[in-house]
Scaffold this motif. Sequence first.
Motif, mmCIF file in Angstrom:
data_model
loop_
_atom_site.group_PDB
_atom_site.id
_atom_site.type_symbol
_atom_site.label_atom_id
_atom_site.label_comp_id
_atom_site.label_asym_id
_atom_site.label_seq_id
_atom_site.Cartn_x
_atom_site.Cartn_y
_atom_site.Cartn_z
ATOM 1 N N ASP A 780 45.373 39.647 36.718
ATOM 2 C CA ASP A 780 44.117 39.122 36.162
ATOM 3 C C ASP A 780 43.553 37.970 37.000
ATOM 4 O O ASP A 780 42.648 37.261 36.572
ATOM 5 C CB ASP A 780 44.292 38.694 34.702
ATOM 6 C CG ASP A 780 45.547 37.894 34.450
ATOM 7 O OD1 ASP A 780 46.220 37.509 35.418
ATOM 8 O OD2 ASP A 780 45.873 37.665 33.273
ATOM 9 N N ASP A 785 38.192 37.645 42.616
ATOM 10 C CA ASP A 785 37.837 36.827 41.449
ATOM 11 C C ASP A 785 37.737 35.367 41.877
ATOM 12 O O ASP A 785 38.644 34.858 42.546
ATOM 13 C CB ASP A 785 38.916 36.917 40.357
ATOM 14 C CG ASP A 785 39.242 38.348 39.952
ATOM 15 O OD1 ASP A 785 38.303 39.153 39.843
ATOM 16 O OD2 ASP A 785 40.441 38.638 39.762
ATOM 17 N N GLU A 789 35.119 32.541 37.421
ATOM 18 C CA GLU A 789 35.144 33.806 36.685
ATOM 19 C C GLU A 789 36.455 33.981 35.923
ATOM 20 O O GLU A 789 36.487 34.605 34.861
ATOM 21 C CB GLU A 789 34.957 34.970 37.664
ATOM 22 C CG GLU A 789 33.607 35.000 38.348
ATOM 23 C CD GLU A 789 33.559 35.951 39.518
ATOM 24 O OE1 GLU A 789 32.448 36.336 39.949
ATOM 25 O OE2 GLU A 789 34.642 36.316 40.040
ATOM 26 N N ALA A 790 37.539 33.421 36.489
ATOM 27 C CA ALA A 790 38.863 33.590 35.905
ATOM 28 C C ALA A 790 39.199 32.536 34.858
ATOM 29 O O ALA A 790 40.332 32.499 34.365
ATOM 30 C CB ALA A 790 39.914 33.555 37.014
ATOM 31 N N ARG A 820 30.006 37.828 35.847
ATOM 32 C CA ARG A 820 31.212 38.477 35.314
ATOM 33 C C ARG A 820 32.200 37.368 34.973
ATOM 34 O O ARG A 820 32.216 36.316 35.599
ATOM 35 C CB ARG A 820 31.834 39.458 36.322
ATOM 36 C CG ARG A 820 32.239 38.813 37.612
ATOM 37 C CD ARG A 820 32.541 39.823 38.694
ATOM 38 N NE ARG A 820 33.781 40.539 38.499
ATOM 39 C CZ ARG A 820 34.978 40.098 38.900
ATOM 40 N NH1 ARG A 820 35.091 38.921 39.484
ATOM 41 N NH2 ARG A 820 36.053 40.818 38.715
ATOM 42 N N ARG A 821 33.029 37.606 33.964
ATOM 43 C CA ARG A 821 34.021 36.604 33.592
ATOM 44 C C ARG A 821 35.140 37.242 32.803
ATOM 45 O O ARG A 821 34.967 38.311 32.199
ATOM 46 C CB ARG A 821 33.386 35.463 32.798
ATOM 47 C CG ARG A 821 32.809 35.870 31.457
ATOM 48 C CD ARG A 821 32.057 34.720 30.797
ATOM 49 N NE ARG A 821 32.966 33.681 30.286
ATOM 50 C CZ ARG A 821 32.538 32.597 29.637
ATOM 51 N NH1 ARG A 821 31.239 32.396 29.455
ATOM 52 N NH2 ARG A 821 33.393 31.714 29.192
ATOM 53 N N ILE A 822 36.267 36.577 32.799
ATOM 54 C CA ILE A 822 37.435 37.110 32.117
ATOM 55 C C ILE A 822 37.342 36.806 30.626
ATOM 56 O O ILE A 822 36.849 35.747 30.216
ATOM 57 C CB ILE A 822 38.730 36.533 32.716
ATOM 58 C CG1 ILE A 822 39.933 37.387 32.338
ATOM 59 C CG2 ILE A 822 38.938 35.067 32.307
ATOM 60 C CD1 ILE A 822 41.178 37.089 33.148
ATOM 61 N N TYR A 864 43.644 41.083 29.010
ATOM 62 C CA TYR A 864 42.589 40.330 29.680
ATOM 63 C C TYR A 864 41.858 41.245 30.653
ATOM 64 O O TYR A 864 42.479 42.021 31.385
ATOM 65 C CB TYR A 864 43.177 39.138 30.442
ATOM 66 C CG TYR A 864 43.496 37.949 29.565
ATOM 67 C CD1 TYR A 864 42.610 36.879 29.456
ATOM 68 C CD2 TYR A 864 44.667 37.907 28.825
ATOM 69 C CE1 TYR A 864 42.887 35.799 28.642
ATOM 70 C CE2 TYR A 864 44.966 36.830 28.007
ATOM 71 C CZ TYR A 864 44.073 35.772 27.919
ATOM 72 O OH TYR A 864 44.350 34.698 27.113
ATOM 73 N N TYR A 866 37.866 41.555 33.007
ATOM 74 C CA TYR A 866 36.588 40.976 33.435
ATOM 75 C C TYR A 866 35.458 41.872 32.947
ATOM 76 O O TYR A 866 35.501 43.089 33.134
ATOM 77 C CB TYR A 866 36.536 40.846 34.951
ATOM 78 C CG TYR A 866 37.453 39.771 35.483
ATOM 79 C CD1 TYR A 866 36.959 38.516 35.839
ATOM 80 C CD2 TYR A 866 38.824 39.998 35.612
ATOM 81 C CE1 TYR A 866 37.798 37.529 36.312
ATOM 82 C CE2 TYR A 866 39.673 39.014 36.084
ATOM 83 C CZ TYR A 866 39.158 37.780 36.433
ATOM 84 O OH TYR A 866 39.992 36.789 36.898
ATOM 85 N N HIS A 868 31.116 42.512 32.608
ATOM 86 C CA HIS A 868 29.816 42.203 33.201
ATOM 87 C C HIS A 868 28.726 42.544 32.194
ATOM 88 O O HIS A 868 28.957 43.260 31.209
ATOM 89 C CB HIS A 868 29.601 42.997 34.486
ATOM 90 C CG HIS A 868 29.497 44.481 34.265
ATOM 91 N ND1 HIS A 868 30.599 45.316 34.230
ATOM 92 C CD2 HIS A 868 28.426 45.293 34.045
ATOM 93 C CE1 HIS A 868 30.210 46.557 34.009
ATOM 94 N NE2 HIS A 868 28.894 46.578 33.884
#
Length: 916
Positions: A780, A785, A789-790, A820-822, A864, A866, A868
């Motif tokens: 992850d 990344d 984002e993480a 985008r994000r986790i 987990y 990501y 969008h």
Amino acid sequence: MAFIGRAVQRLVSAVRPSVAPLCRTSSRSYSTEHTSEKSVPYEKTLKQEEGASTGPTKPLPRSADVVVIGGGSLGCQTVYHLAKMGMTNVVLLERDRLTAGTTWHTAGLLWQLRPSDVEVELLAHTRNVISKDLEEETGLHTGWIQNGGLFIASNKQRLDEYKRLMSLGKVYGIESYVLSPAETKDLYPLMNIDDLYGTLYVPKDGTMDPAGTCTTLSRAATARGALVIENCPVTGIQVRTDDFGVKKVKAVETPHGTIETPCVVNCAGVWATKLGEMAGVNVPLIAMHHAYVVTERIEGIQNMPNVRDHDASVYLRLQGDALSVGGYEQNPIFWEEVSDKFAFSLFDLDWDVFMQHIEGAINRVPVLEQTGIKSTVCGPESFTADHKPLMGEAPEVRGYFLGCGFNSAGMMLGGGCGRELAKWIIHGRPEKDMYGYDIRRFHSSLTDNRRWIRERSHESYAKNYSVAFPFDEPLASRNMRKDPFHEVLTEQGCLFQERHGWERPGWFNKDGPAPPKNYDYYGAYNIRNNENYKYKELLGKEYTFDFPPHHDVIKSECLSCRHDVAVFNMSYFGKFYLTGPDAKKAADWLFSADVNKKPGSTVYTCMLNKRGGTEADLTVSRLEPGAAKLPLAPQSDGDAYYLAIGGGVAEHNWNHIRTVIQDQGFHCQLTDHSEDMGMISIQGPKSREVLQDVLDADLSNEAFPFSTHKLVNAAGYQVRAMRLSFVGELGWELHIPKDSCVPVYQAVMAAGTKHGIINSGYRAIDSLSIEKGYRHWHADLRPDDTPLEAGLAFTCKLKSSIPFQGRETLEKQKEEGLRRRIVCFTIDEKIPMFGLEAIFRNGVPVGHLRRADYGFFIDKTLGYGYIHNPDGGVVSADFIKSGEFTLERMGVTYKAKAHLKSPFDPENKRIKGIYE
């Protein structure tokens, strides 16, 4: 069988008298003699015409920005993508004609779905290049045929695997269908469905033509300014050493002249090892015979999809009105002495080895029993230790890149990998997460170990069509690297995992020792199978997409850590020292966090690439200057840092740091003491009580706060203690000189007896860490990344003015918002997930899980991934809160809850020792 009789007749009369019949009873031949001419299943190859010139087809330039060596699929794709990206002073050298090595006889199959999101993306690009881009650019047809692909399942587990692929495919818009046996029969009337459980049908899979593809790639590259030179073998690679002692590519030597260049790309296939030796570069691959046969005409086979019957380890490729039949056996023939004189050449087919594929093919398509064989194709292919390619810059020589070891998938992966390799060369790093292909995934002690290369490559070949279960482990080349605790933990029932050559604890079996044994090649080559192999039996119980039988054992290890105290052996970690005049400058530039706190501090940080992608996460401890106390402290008159890095990625980290130091010209030293120290982590609410009886230091919050470290005595032995946690509990790591490891461990266990202390392994760490929301690099958290984002913005010193690599990208991303994000997801159903499950928001696919496990404390499956915004907008907290999310596992959807923070201890009280 009539098929055998007819095959014998046709082979003997129509092909050559020297080809043995299928039913021969003589012993197997392991001859490396090759057949120079053989009927092949393509309308054209790029064979040199008789009487043509044997010299280079074009004059050699004096210099080039890049020299690509090898005119097969990868070489042609790489030079094409380099030229397309604007690098025109590029030369491709092929010693004979394009495709003459192994590409010309490849089956050319393209399957779009694989159990890897990165590979799905690589395959998609290959498909776009050969089916659309090249024809638009050149007006030439590459030979692409979209006839579809069909995966055969003969049992539930296999169909479950296909359903996982189908769910992942929905994220990428890949059309696929799970078919019943009856539906399969409607699609493929000649197929035997009596033993079918189901199939996976992908209509837009297809077949590539090697000659047509490489010819078109060559023309497209040449039109953009690249130079493709055939009949020009490479005889040497010159390497220079700069003022800092760094080895770099200088030039390429040929019989017809020398080309000065700072960059060489080794795309030489089975000959890549020899090309590596010219520059002092290890290329860990091995050559094997790989074969298929082409049948005569089959009525009714036209327009049928290609077939992979994984359980029979056989594939059926549509060849006009015939089929090509091949597969992967457990007793492949090694090509022991690789010959340089092998252009457009083949071996005699060994029917003793190949016969199993015939039997599997007849079972699946019975009409083959009445069909003759038109030709046999047995050529060399290169295979690697994990059945993944070798790519990227070699650790030994700067400017020497690898693009080889493609395990018969060079055509299929060529487009995607050629593009990433071109970006690697131009920008220093690929765009996608290519760590699974990066040569730096292997430790330097393994890449020239012939036993390891041979055994692991054999096992990967033999298991190529096996179900890709989440917790599989290799049986080949075990016990290559063992830490000081290995023997004592083995006696206590430790089930080890293999990472980077290390044996690390997986989980603890209550029924006693079960160590890995020497590799038995699965009984091939007259080697006796290991008997009473307890490790293999326990591993076999892992082969499920359900919870494994020892699920409760891992639960016990996890909950003991949450409620009492557990000991984790993490000795396989990389342990590096960064010292020297420019150590502070290097630390500031390398690490995203501010690690220049006062000595005695420990900081969790990331290392980034130029695009802001995360190349690593690690802890960095600032050390006091002073005399050397190795291995616990280096000699330092100024700034010094101790780096602790996950052992499975230590080689990658080592090379990343070294490369950045070289590129920036920092005057500092990086030294590796990974083998000199062991490391145990004592975690849980009672860890302080246990260690207070072992260490001669005050462990109170005031005297030993979180994220600090000290040299202390443990049962009379000096160790470095760090107050850290990778599981979200109160705890300390002890970094111990190897000779002191066992007595310190024994003292800890003795002190912990009254507190219920137990051993725990990495399966528990996986569960505990995801439950807490801690990242695992290459799962992850990857090079594609960013920390923002993480969810790791806290590791970035953006509030300071200190420059660091990747900072500009993060500042821009922070200003524009995250696309985008986790996100953490939990479900209420008690079912396992492992990653790759599709994520839907309001019924629309928005991503997939990168990592998933069961959280035993919260008693839920969590994962987990990501996500969008389908509209291309920012993924805000409101976007997440306002959506209704579902997760799709094997075609079944489950309602999911999205979390912006970890559902376990979101206020981080437990690591501070605050338990309510």
